[in-house]
Structure formats: C-alpha cells, structure tokens
Design an enzyme around this catalytic site. Sequence first.
Site, PDB file in Angstrom:
ATOM      1  N   GLU A  34     -38.126 -21.304 -74.927  1.00 12.46           N
ATOM      2  CA  GLU A  34     -37.163 -20.750 -73.606  1.00 12.46           C
ATOM      3  C   GLU A  34     -36.003 -22.153 -73.981  1.00 12.46           C
ATOM      4  O   GLU A  34     -35.132 -21.624 -73.942  1.00 12.46           O
ATOM      5  CB  GLU A  34     -37.532 -21.471 -72.419  1.00 12.46           C
ATOM      6  CG  GLU A  34     -36.611 -20.659 -71.594  1.00 12.46           C
ATOM      7  CD  GLU A  34     -37.295 -19.307 -71.243  1.00 12.46           C
ATOM      8  OE1 GLU A  34     -37.712 -18.620 -71.973  1.00 12.46           O
ATOM      9  OE2 GLU A  34     -36.213 -18.779 -70.397  1.00 12.46           O
ATOM     10  N   ASP A  35     -36.222 -22.867 -73.944  1.00  5.08           N
ATOM     11  CA  ASP A  35     -34.757 -24.646 -74.097  1.00  5.08           C
ATOM     12  C   ASP A  35     -34.879 -25.141 -75.275  1.00  5.08           C
ATOM     13  O   ASP A  35     -33.614 -26.048 -75.810  1.00  5.08           O
ATOM     14  CB  ASP A  35     -35.451 -25.692 -73.293  1.00  5.08           C
ATOM     15  CG  ASP A  35     -35.730 -25.022 -71.961  1.00  5.08           C
ATOM     16  OD1 ASP A  35     -34.994 -23.527 -71.720  1.00  5.08           O
ATOM     17  OD2 ASP A  35     -36.127 -25.889 -71.174  1.00  5.08           O
TER      18      ASP A  35
END
Length: 505
Positions: free
Chosen positions: A81-82
């Site tokens: 996600e990051d």
Amino acid sequence: MSNPDIATLDDILKSSRRPFSAEERRFIEDAFAFALKAHEGQNRKSGEPYVTHSIAVTKILAEIGMDKETLAAGLLHDVPEDTEHTLAEVGKRFGSEVESLVDGITKLGRIKLRGSHEEYFLENLRKMFLAMAADIRVVIIKLADRLHNMRTLDALPPEKQQRIARETMEIYAQIANRLGISEIKGELEDLSFKYLDPEHYEEMRQIEETYVREGKTYLERVIKLLRKELGGDGIKIVDIDGRTKHLYRLFRKLQKHDMEIGRVYDLVAVRIIVPEIVDCYETLGAIHKRYRPLVGRIKDYISLPKPNGYQSLHTTVFGPEGRIFELQIRTPKMHDEAEYGIAAHWVYTEKERGGWRSFVFGRKPTPAAKPKEVAWVAQLKEWQKEVGRDDAEFLSGLKIEFFKNHIFAFTPKGDIIELPEEATPIDFAYAIHTEVGEHAVGAKIDGKMSSLDSVIKNGQVVEILVAKDRKKPNADWLRFVKTSTAKSKIRRTIREEEEKEKEKK
Ligand code: MN
C-alpha cells in the site's frame, strides 16, 4: 539503527513466546531487511522512520506467540500500500502464505470513509468478519497494527484521534475480546478511554495511584504469607503474583457500583499458577481453610468456562488484616490462554497435535470443515451473543438486528453471502441477484437437493438451480422468506404481473 526507541530484529526475536529455529530466524530476518529497504526514506506523522511502525507491530505479534509467516507479514504489512514494491513481489520472495496475509491486511485497510458512522461501522465490521473467515491471523495482525497506532495516536489531529479511538473501542477491542486476547483488548480499551473520556480516565488514574499502589504493597505481604502457607500444605506453586485491573475495566466496574471504590474487591487480585487442574482445586481448599470466602463469589470457570474459553477458579476472601481481596487460580496453560487467547491456544494445539486440529476452544471441528472456518464461525457466534447481551448501548437498533441474527453462507465459488438467521435458498438467491431469485426452481445445500423453504445454516454452501425461461416468483415464497430485499422484490414482481393481467382484460 541507533535510536534506542526503535525496536530491532533482535528485540522481536527476544520477545517471541515461540522458539524459532535458525532457518525460521533467517526467514524473519529476510523480511526485516526487505521492510527496512522498502520503507526507506518514509516517515510517520511523529517524524520517526516509517518502518518503526512495522517493527513495533511485529514485536507485538511475537509477544503473543505468532508463527514466522505472521511475523513476516507484520513486517511487510504496509509494503504494497505504501511503497513501490508490489504484493506479487512479496509473494515471490516470501511465499503465498505471507502474500495472502499481507493481501488480507491491505484489503482491511481499504474501508471507504463515507456515509454515516453506522454505515462505516457496519462495513468495517463486515470486513473484519470476512478476513476472519479467510485467515484468523489477518485479524490478529490488524489488532497489533491498531494497537501500535493507538500507542502513537498523539501525533494525529484531535478529530482523527476521536474517530480512531471510537472505532477502536467499538470494533477492535471487541474483536480482541472475542478472540480472548485480553492483553491486547485491555490496552486497546485503555488507550481509547484516554481519548474518548479524558476526565474519567484521569479520575481512574488517580484512583490507581492511591488505592492500587497501596493495595499492591498489601498484596506483597499476602503473597509472601500465601507462599509459606501453601508450601506448608505441600502445594507446588509455579507462579504467584498480583495483578491490577485495567483502567477502563475499573471504570466500568465502578459505574456498576455507583462509583463506590469500597465495593470493588478485585481492584488488585492474587494470581496463583499451579501445575495441574487437580492442584487448582486443592489450592482453593487450602485457601478457604484459612480465609473465609465471601458468599456468591466462588466461581468455577474450570468446569464451566466463559464463552470466550476463559478458565480459572475465582474466589474472594476475607484476608489477613481483615481485608477483602480476590484470588484467581489456574494452570500455566489456562494462564497463557487467558492472556493470549486464540494465539496461545493455537500454539498449544500445534505443540500437542502437530497441526491445526482442534483449533477452537473445547470443540472439535467437524471432519469436513477446515479448522480456520470452524474457528471463525464459532467466534462469530460468540460475538453475536455478546452484541445481543451487554453492548447494546452502542449497537442500537439496526446494528443489533444486523449482527445478532446473521449467518454467512457460501456460493459454490466461495463468495460469502450474508443472511439473517433462518434465511432460505430464496433469500440467498435474491441476495445474489434479482434475476437469480426470479428464475430459481431448486437448491442444493452442501451438495444435497433441498426445498426452497429449507433453513440455511451458518457456513453452508448453497447452489441455486435456475430455469432458463423466465419463471414468475411464487406468491407462496412470501410465507417463508426472511429478508426484506427478497420480500419487496417478490411483491413488486407479483404486482407488475397483476397489472399486466388487468391491462389484457
Ligand atoms: Mn500499519
């Protein structure tokens, strides 16, 4: 990493309740290095390197005894996600098990903030249930993730603090409770309490400072005495110590007793751990021989465990110096399960049976069912009971209806369909699609031909047989369908048909 606040790989491995082989350590080490590199240059709101979060989450997972895949997934849980790195990369390097855990966590994180608090709440909870259905470890990682976010909540703006604290109290602490991980549950509640009700939190903290501190010195004397007395009776003690109540639990208890501190007897309690179950009863006898018990406060949770599986003997006695205090007596296994719940139970059954069998407290999974699903279904039922019983304050109206009476059924492809209790194949068909409902002619439940008014049970696989040519919904169906969706759709179609008939005439 020189910052002393930052946990290192060594911290993680040292805090693990589970021993790891050299090979397992290398696997975790590899995930650690990968996370470090992937999050390089990223910082948290607090200004710390981002990876400190992943490491702290993993340390929590190690403390409750999770396996190497879960620790690796803890380290990597925010990677897809990051960072630039994809889920597929994680899978390639760490295998499909870690990949699916990380995927589960990523999906749980994607809950859109839209609509009312209730809608958000429901979606959030539903996602947690779905994650539990797939792999309970995903939910455990999520709890550790939330715990660390709560520990560092000060870095966020007040509005966000309120929302996150409320959500933690309403959902995450409840789920930790259902899974029996009281360590995590207690801390989640206290941290939420601090943000949601700072005045009472402060009040409890002061009570703790005066009464609990004083109570602890008393208990130290009592423990010394008990050691001597029980030792003299020939009872082998594994461990004996004092435990204090979490602040939020103390607050709830005080509320029940009109805020009178004198009526709370388990502010501090003595915990005695003895080797076997038979020793528990012997210890209880030895204590009652010397100290008179309070009427109605002897509880045998060994022969009658609490719904979440908790086992211990409890008693409250008039102790030395005329003071009243509570005692809890249990075996080491009961103690671990009380503190770490499903995580501990899992370690024990793995040790005892070398696999996933008998994963659920006190229940043997049916041979056909996968243990993970059985665990989820069992916990879900407990959750439903709890919601119906004493959490009604926040789960008003629709929420209660929604959770108390719901089951989950599966399509042959494994999609989950959520239905009220006692729902029928017709409800199931309409829940999939109106078209499926309108064309339904028969159903198979767990592979067996079943009538359209049969009752679907939690966890069953339902297949709807449809006729190719359009078939009118049957007015009889209205007698047995349970969902309002199915009801209104059937009524509407019947009405339309009737109008068509009238026009013809
Ligand atoms: Mn995270």
